[in-house]
Design an enzyme around this catalytic site. Sequence first.
Site, PDB file in Angstrom:
ATOM      1  N   GLU A  63       0.800  -1.216   0.000  1.00 58.90           N
ATOM      2  CA  GLU A  63       0.000   0.000   0.000  1.00 58.90           C
ATOM      3  C   GLU A  63       0.839   1.276   0.000  1.00 58.90           C
ATOM      4  O   GLU A  63       0.474   2.252  -0.647  1.00 58.90           O
ATOM      5  CB  GLU A  63      -0.923   0.017   1.228  1.00 58.90           C
ATOM      6  CG  GLU A  63      -1.964  -1.078   1.261  1.00 58.90           C
ATOM      7  CD  GLU A  63      -3.048  -0.874   0.208  1.00 58.90           C
ATOM      8  OE1 GLU A  63      -3.135   0.246  -0.329  1.00 58.90           O
ATOM      9  OE2 GLU A  63      -3.787  -1.824  -0.070  1.00 58.90           O
ATOM     10  N   GLU A  67       3.920   1.946  -3.707  1.00 55.94           N
ATOM     11  CA  GLU A  67       3.214   3.082  -4.274  1.00 55.94           C
ATOM     12  C   GLU A  67       2.962   4.108  -3.176  1.00 55.94           C
ATOM     13  O   GLU A  67       2.950   3.776  -2.000  1.00 55.94           O
ATOM     14  CB  GLU A  67       1.880   2.637  -4.884  1.00 55.94           C
ATOM     15  CG  GLU A  67       2.020   1.636  -6.023  1.00 55.94           C
ATOM     16  CD  GLU A  67       0.663   1.228  -6.569  1.00 55.94           C
ATOM     17  OE1 GLU A  67      -0.338   1.800  -6.086  1.00 55.94           O
ATOM     18  OE2 GLU A  67       0.613   0.372  -7.459  1.00 55.94           O
ATOM     19  N   GLU A  76      -6.306   1.917   6.863  1.00 56.33           N
ATOM     20  CA  GLU A  76      -6.896   0.599   6.629  1.00 56.33           C
ATOM     21  C   GLU A  76      -5.948  -0.517   7.061  1.00 56.33           C
ATOM     22  O   GLU A  76      -6.376  -1.576   7.501  1.00 56.33           O
ATOM     23  CB  GLU A  76      -7.251   0.452   5.153  1.00 56.33           C
ATOM     24  CG  GLU A  76      -8.411   1.341   4.712  1.00 56.33           C
ATOM     25  CD  GLU A  76      -8.702   1.190   3.236  1.00 56.33           C
ATOM     26  OE1 GLU A  76      -8.026   0.345   2.587  1.00 56.33           O
ATOM     27  OE2 GLU A  76      -9.583   1.904   2.725  1.00 56.33           O
ATOM     28  N   GLU A  86       1.189   8.046  14.088  1.00 57.24           N
ATOM     29  CA  GLU A  86       2.614   7.920  14.401  1.00 57.24           C
ATOM     30  C   GLU A  86       3.395   7.455  13.182  1.00 57.24           C
ATOM     31  O   GLU A  86       4.490   7.944  12.899  1.00 57.24           O
ATOM     32  CB  GLU A  86       2.802   6.962  15.569  1.00 57.24           C
ATOM     33  CG  GLU A  86       4.227   6.936  16.090  1.00 57.24           C
ATOM     34  CD  GLU A  86       4.342   6.215  17.422  1.00 57.24           C
ATOM     35  OE1 GLU A  86       5.484   5.970  17.836  1.00 57.24           O
ATOM     36  OE2 GLU A  86       3.303   5.907  18.021  1.00 57.24           O
ATOM     37  N   ASP A 111       7.279  14.419  14.809  1.00 60.09           N
ATOM     38  CA  ASP A 111       6.152  15.145  14.243  1.00 60.09           C
ATOM     39  C   ASP A 111       6.496  15.465  12.797  1.00 60.09           C
ATOM     40  O   ASP A 111       7.611  15.197  12.343  1.00 60.09           O
ATOM     41  CB  ASP A 111       5.881  16.426  15.036  1.00 60.09           C
ATOM     42  CG  ASP A 111       4.423  16.852  14.944  1.00 60.09           C
ATOM     43  OD1 ASP A 111       3.750  16.409  13.995  1.00 60.09           O
ATOM     44  OD2 ASP A 111       3.968  17.615  15.809  1.00 60.09           O
ATOM     45  N   HIS A 268      26.399  54.394  63.883  1.00 56.71           N
ATOM     46  CA  HIS A 268      27.315  55.401  64.432  1.00 56.71           C
ATOM     47  C   HIS A 268      26.907  56.826  64.051  1.00 56.71           C
ATOM     48  O   HIS A 268      27.464  57.799  64.576  1.00 56.71           O
ATOM     49  CB  HIS A 268      28.765  55.104  64.015  1.00 56.71           C
ATOM     50  CG  HIS A 268      29.130  55.562  62.646  1.00 56.71           C
ATOM     51  ND1 HIS A 268      29.160  54.718  61.562  1.00 56.71           N
ATOM     52  CD2 HIS A 268      29.499  56.790  62.177  1.00 56.71           C
ATOM     53  CE1 HIS A 268      29.532  55.387  60.487  1.00 56.71           C
ATOM     54  NE2 HIS A 268      29.744  56.652  60.838  1.00 56.71           N
ATOM     55  N   ASN A 284      20.654  68.646  44.947  1.00 63.81           N
ATOM     56  CA  ASN A 284      21.639  69.709  45.134  1.00 63.81           C
ATOM     57  C   ASN A 284      21.403  70.344  46.501  1.00 63.81           C
ATOM     58  O   ASN A 284      20.368  70.971  46.742  1.00 63.81           O
ATOM     59  CB  ASN A 284      21.501  70.751  44.022  1.00 63.81           C
ATOM     60  CG  ASN A 284      22.599  71.800  44.068  1.00 63.81           C
ATOM     61  OD1 ASN A 284      23.270  71.986  45.096  1.00 63.81           O
ATOM     62  ND2 ASN A 284      22.796  72.496  42.960  1.00 63.81           N
ATOM     63  N   GLU A 289      14.743  72.520  46.387  1.00 63.24           N
ATOM     64  CA  GLU A 289      14.271  71.831  45.187  1.00 63.24           C
ATOM     65  C   GLU A 289      12.845  71.349  45.405  1.00 63.24           C
ATOM     66  O   GLU A 289      12.488  70.907  46.505  1.00 63.24           O
ATOM     67  CB  GLU A 289      15.183  70.642  44.868  1.00 63.24           C
ATOM     68  CG  GLU A 289      16.609  71.064  44.534  1.00 63.24           C
ATOM     69  CD  GLU A 289      17.581  69.890  44.517  1.00 63.24           C
ATOM     70  OE1 GLU A 289      18.261  69.719  43.495  1.00 63.24           O
ATOM     71  OE2 GLU A 289      17.656  69.166  45.524  1.00 63.24           O
ATOM     72  N   GLU A 292      12.126  67.828  47.049  1.00 64.85           N
ATOM     73  CA  GLU A 292      12.506  67.521  48.434  1.00 64.85           C
ATOM     74  C   GLU A 292      11.290  67.251  49.323  1.00 64.85           C
ATOM     75  O   GLU A 292      10.260  67.897  49.200  1.00 64.85           O
ATOM     76  CB  GLU A 292      13.305  68.683  49.032  1.00 64.85           C
ATOM     77  CG  GLU A 292      14.666  68.896  48.421  1.00 64.85           C
ATOM     78  CD  GLU A 292      15.367  70.109  49.023  1.00 64.85           C
ATOM     79  OE1 GLU A 292      14.862  70.641  50.035  1.00 64.85           O
ATOM     80  OE2 GLU A 292      16.406  70.525  48.489  1.00 64.85           O
ATOM     81  N   ASP A 316      27.065  47.988  62.628  1.00 63.29           N
ATOM     82  CA  ASP A 316      26.846  49.419  62.386  1.00 63.29           C
ATOM     83  C   ASP A 316      25.633  49.637  61.474  1.00 63.29           C
ATOM     84  O   ASP A 316      25.763  49.952  60.283  1.00 63.29           O
ATOM     85  CB  ASP A 316      28.113  50.017  61.765  1.00 63.29           C
ATOM     86  CG  ASP A 316      28.089  51.530  61.724  1.00 63.29           C
ATOM     87  OD1 ASP A 316      27.244  52.123  62.409  1.00 63.29           O
ATOM     88  OD2 ASP A 316      28.929  52.104  61.001  1.00 63.29           O
ATOM     89  N   SER A 412      28.676  58.179  55.303  1.00 60.42           N
ATOM     90  CA  SER A 412      28.289  57.119  56.241  1.00 60.42           C
ATOM     91  C   SER A 412      26.774  56.957  56.304  1.00 60.42           C
ATOM     92  O   SER A 412      26.026  57.938  56.283  1.00 60.42           O
ATOM     93  CB  SER A 412      28.804  57.441  57.642  1.00 60.42           C
ATOM     94  OG  SER A 412      30.185  57.269  57.715  1.00 60.42           O
TER      95      SER A 412
END
Length: 462
Positions: A63, A67, A76, A86, A111, A268, A284, A289, A292, A316, A412
């Site tokens: 089948e 062919e 079938e 599959e 696939d 500290h 600055n 500003e 702030e 600290d 600091s």
Amino acid sequence: MWCLNMIMAESPGLVTICLLGYLLSAECTVFLDRENATKILHRPKRYNSGKLEEFVRGNLERECKEEKCSFEEAREVFENTEKTTEFWKQYVDGDQCESNPCLNGGMCKDDINSYECWCQAGFEGTNCELDATCSIKNGRCKQFCKRDTDNKVVCSCTDGYRLAEDQKSCEPAVPFPCGRVSVSHISKKLTRAETIFSNTNYENSSEAEIIWDNVTQSNQSFDEFSRVVGGEDAERGQFPWQVLLHGEIAAFCGGSIVNEKWVVTAAHCIKPGVKITVVAGEHNTEKPEPTEQKRNVIRAIPYHSYNASINKYSHDIALLELDEPLELNSYVTPICIADRDYTNIFLKFGYGYVSGWGKVFNRGRSASILQYLKVPLVDRATCLRSTKFSIYSHMFCAGYHEGGKDSCQGDSGGPHVTEVEGTSFLTGIISWGEECAMKGKYGIYTKVSRYVNWIKEKTKLT
């Protein structure tokens, strides 16, 4: 014969009757017995080749091999749609799994013009080539990574963020999330550090509580150590978590916004009886500003093990509670604080950024514009050799051996941050150092990873 001749002579019609009787008496069995019939109708068992499942080789050769066949013709032969499908995937364009493309024990499913790898737990990618455990590249998580009960990676984000659609990245969930620069005029070139997740086991990475001393030192009283030399001017809004601490006369330290009501700084910096004003959104210091916001400190909480009379720079770190909540915006934004393990991981990226309005050179003037500096982490052995003073396990060194760049007086309490995928996390507090930017000397920082649980417990918003 005599009878036959006589009949033919007298009546030809009788000849026909005689021939019919002869034929009926002959053995001409039309139906086969059961055994012979079974042999003719017997269908050979299908052969399992290991690649095409079971099929009738003879019929399939006729089948579909000799062919070109259609899907229905193959159906079938197999009499089963799943097995036919599959077979059909291999029949149309060959077996895509023949080269064994799936790695790390992955199972290949063929696939048409493609294949799919079913990966073992802990691996992902087109060919299962990516180790998805947290120990490799942080599981490709952009912030935090943990394993679930099936050993699969689960990514998560710090407060104020949520997982994006890819389940790896983090996106803001609030208007002004922690650690993000949201001022539009700051260009991408100011992104301050690269994320480098190394192939390290990040799980259970907390360090032992070990004290690394060179010399037993009772009280390191050196005010000149109160620690950006060689830095750059920051743009307005580039470090929106940075605050300035003002005393009754002048500014004296920095700090970082934890949330609307709390700031973290160096212990500290706290002086008994000195009124402290926190200025957020500062850039600055020489002019007022509009960005702030000023708040008074109503409570200062040094870490419970801090004792300035024994050692001014051990443990600290301190928290400052504000009288009124800050209004979060693009210029006033909290810094992110990760858990203990990840704060330590981020520190080990190698580079962090420090910022402040401290002295721009040793014993020189203080900066008026916020300064910032990129500093490399220094290994502990080198750090210990660089000083005669004690370096405890809750401290770390950062800076340049050649000198010329360092945090300095007035810085600091300010932040040492590490940027992770565009989000900055607090990894250190500027603490002390010998002079500023001296060759062979480094800045000493409080290791925040040791204190994150305490910070989060004390600064919960009710």
